[in-house]
Design a protein around this motif. Sequence first.
Motif, PDB file in Angstrom:
ATOM      1  N   CYS A 106      16.427  19.048   1.126  1.00  0.00           N
ATOM      2  CA  CYS A 106      16.680  19.926   2.281  1.00  0.00           C
ATOM      3  C   CYS A 106      17.429  19.199   3.388  1.00  0.00           C
ATOM      4  O   CYS A 106      18.327  19.767   4.011  1.00  0.00           O
TER       5      CYS A 106
ATOM      6  N   ARG B  47      16.411  27.857  -1.350  1.00  0.00           N
ATOM      7  CA  ARG B  47      17.031  26.985  -2.359  1.00  0.00           C
ATOM      8  C   ARG B  47      16.073  26.899  -3.539  1.00  0.00           C
ATOM      9  O   ARG B  47      14.876  26.657  -3.347  1.00  0.00           O
TER      10      ARG B  47
ATOM     11  N   VAL C 233      14.788  27.049   4.450  1.00  0.00           N
ATOM     12  CA  VAL C 233      15.300  26.294   5.594  1.00  0.00           C
ATOM     13  C   VAL C 233      15.594  27.287   6.723  1.00  0.00           C
ATOM     14  O   VAL C 233      15.741  28.488   6.480  1.00  0.00           O
TER      15      VAL C 233
ATOM     16  N   ALA D 250      21.202  29.160   9.498  1.00  0.00           N
ATOM     17  CA  ALA D 250      22.314  28.308   9.977  1.00  0.00           C
ATOM     18  C   ALA D 250      22.603  28.664  11.432  1.00  0.00           C
ATOM     19  O   ALA D 250      22.551  29.831  11.831  1.00  0.00           O
TER      20      ALA D 250
ATOM     21  N   ASP E 124      17.708  19.670   7.658  1.00  0.00           N
ATOM     22  CA  ASP E 124      16.376  20.056   8.097  1.00  0.00           C
ATOM     23  C   ASP E 124      15.407  19.733   6.969  1.00  0.00           C
ATOM     24  O   ASP E 124      15.780  19.797   5.786  1.00  0.00           O
TER      25      ASP E 124
ATOM     26  N   ARG F  99      26.485  22.859  -2.927  1.00  0.00           N
ATOM     27  CA  ARG F  99      25.128  22.285  -2.941  1.00  0.00           C
ATOM     28  C   ARG F  99      24.452  22.450  -4.299  1.00  0.00           C
ATOM     29  O   ARG F  99      23.536  21.699  -4.629  1.00  0.00           O
TER      30      ARG F  99
ATOM     31  N   GLY G 177      13.010  21.468   5.912  1.00  0.00           N
ATOM     32  CA  GLY G 177      12.692  22.658   5.146  1.00  0.00           C
ATOM     33  C   GLY G 177      11.198  22.838   4.966  1.00  0.00           C
ATOM     34  O   GLY G 177      10.377  22.095   5.497  1.00  0.00           O
TER      35      GLY G 177
ATOM     36  N   ASP H  21      28.736  27.434  -4.646  1.00  0.00           N
ATOM     37  CA  ASP H  21      28.255  26.650  -3.501  1.00  0.00           C
ATOM     38  C   ASP H  21      28.205  25.187  -3.916  1.00  0.00           C
ATOM     39  O   ASP H  21      27.614  24.838  -4.934  1.00  0.00           O
TER      40      ASP H  21
ATOM     41  N   ARG I 260      18.769  31.463   2.978  1.00  0.00           N
ATOM     42  CA  ARG I 260      17.836  30.480   3.549  1.00  0.00           C
ATOM     43  C   ARG I 260      16.995  29.792   2.488  1.00  0.00           C
ATOM     44  O   ARG I 260      16.263  28.864   2.796  1.00  0.00           O
TER      45      ARG I 260
ATOM     46  N   THR J 248      21.058  18.918   2.180  1.00  0.00           N
ATOM     47  CA  THR J 248      21.814  20.169   2.077  1.00  0.00           C
ATOM     48  C   THR J 248      21.913  20.926   3.385  1.00  0.00           C
ATOM     49  O   THR J 248      22.888  21.631   3.618  1.00  0.00           O
ATOM     50  N   ASP J 249      20.890  20.785   4.250  1.00  0.00           N
ATOM     51  CA  ASP J 249      20.824  21.649   5.422  1.00  0.00           C
ATOM     52  C   ASP J 249      20.493  20.940   6.723  1.00  0.00           C
ATOM     53  O   ASP J 249      20.342  21.596   7.751  1.00  0.00           O
TER      54      ASP J 249
ATOM     55  N   VAL K  59      21.409  28.508  -4.449  1.00  0.00           N
ATOM     56  CA  VAL K  59      21.422  28.478  -2.986  1.00  0.00           C
ATOM     57  C   VAL K  59      21.532  29.914  -2.488  1.00  0.00           C
ATOM     58  O   VAL K  59      22.489  30.617  -2.810  1.00  0.00           O
TER      59      VAL K  59
END
Length: 130
Positions: A45, A87, A126, A129, A51, A5, A53, A3, A85, A48-49, A82
Motif C-alpha cells: 500500500c 487492491r 486505501v 486519491a 498510505d 500497479r 492502507g 494499471d 480504493r 502503490t498509494d 486495482v
Amino acid sequence: MSDSRVGLTVVHRRYVPYSHAHYAGNLVDGAYALGLFGDVATEVCIRTDGDEGLFASYSDVQFRAPMKAGDVLEVTATVTRVGTRSRTIDFVAAVVCRGRPDRGESAAEVLDEPVVAVTATGTVVVPPAA
C-alpha cells in the motif's frame, strides 16, 4: 487500460523464533503467516498509494504445509487487481530455510526447493486519491 500497479511484487523474509512455537514438534500456528501477510500488504500500500492502507478481508486462505520455529519464511505479495480504493493481493508464505535439530541444537539448512506453507488472496483499501 492496464494499471501499472498490477503485478507489483513485494517480498519480506522473516526468521521464525522458537518463542513462536505453539504446538508439539515446534509447529507455529497458521495465524503467524496471516500477520506476515499484513506486514507485506502494508508495504504494498505504501508503494502503490503512499498510505499504509487497511486490510479489509481474505477471500481465500490455504494452509498447505507446516511452519516451524527455526524456519526462514519468504513472504510474497503480488497486486492482481486495482480498483478505485481497493487492491486485491495474492500472498504466498514459503519456507526457504529450516532448522535441523536432528543434526545439532543450532543446525539449519537452506532448502533446495522452497516449501509453500500458506497461500491467500486478500483485499486492502486505501484512502481516496487527493
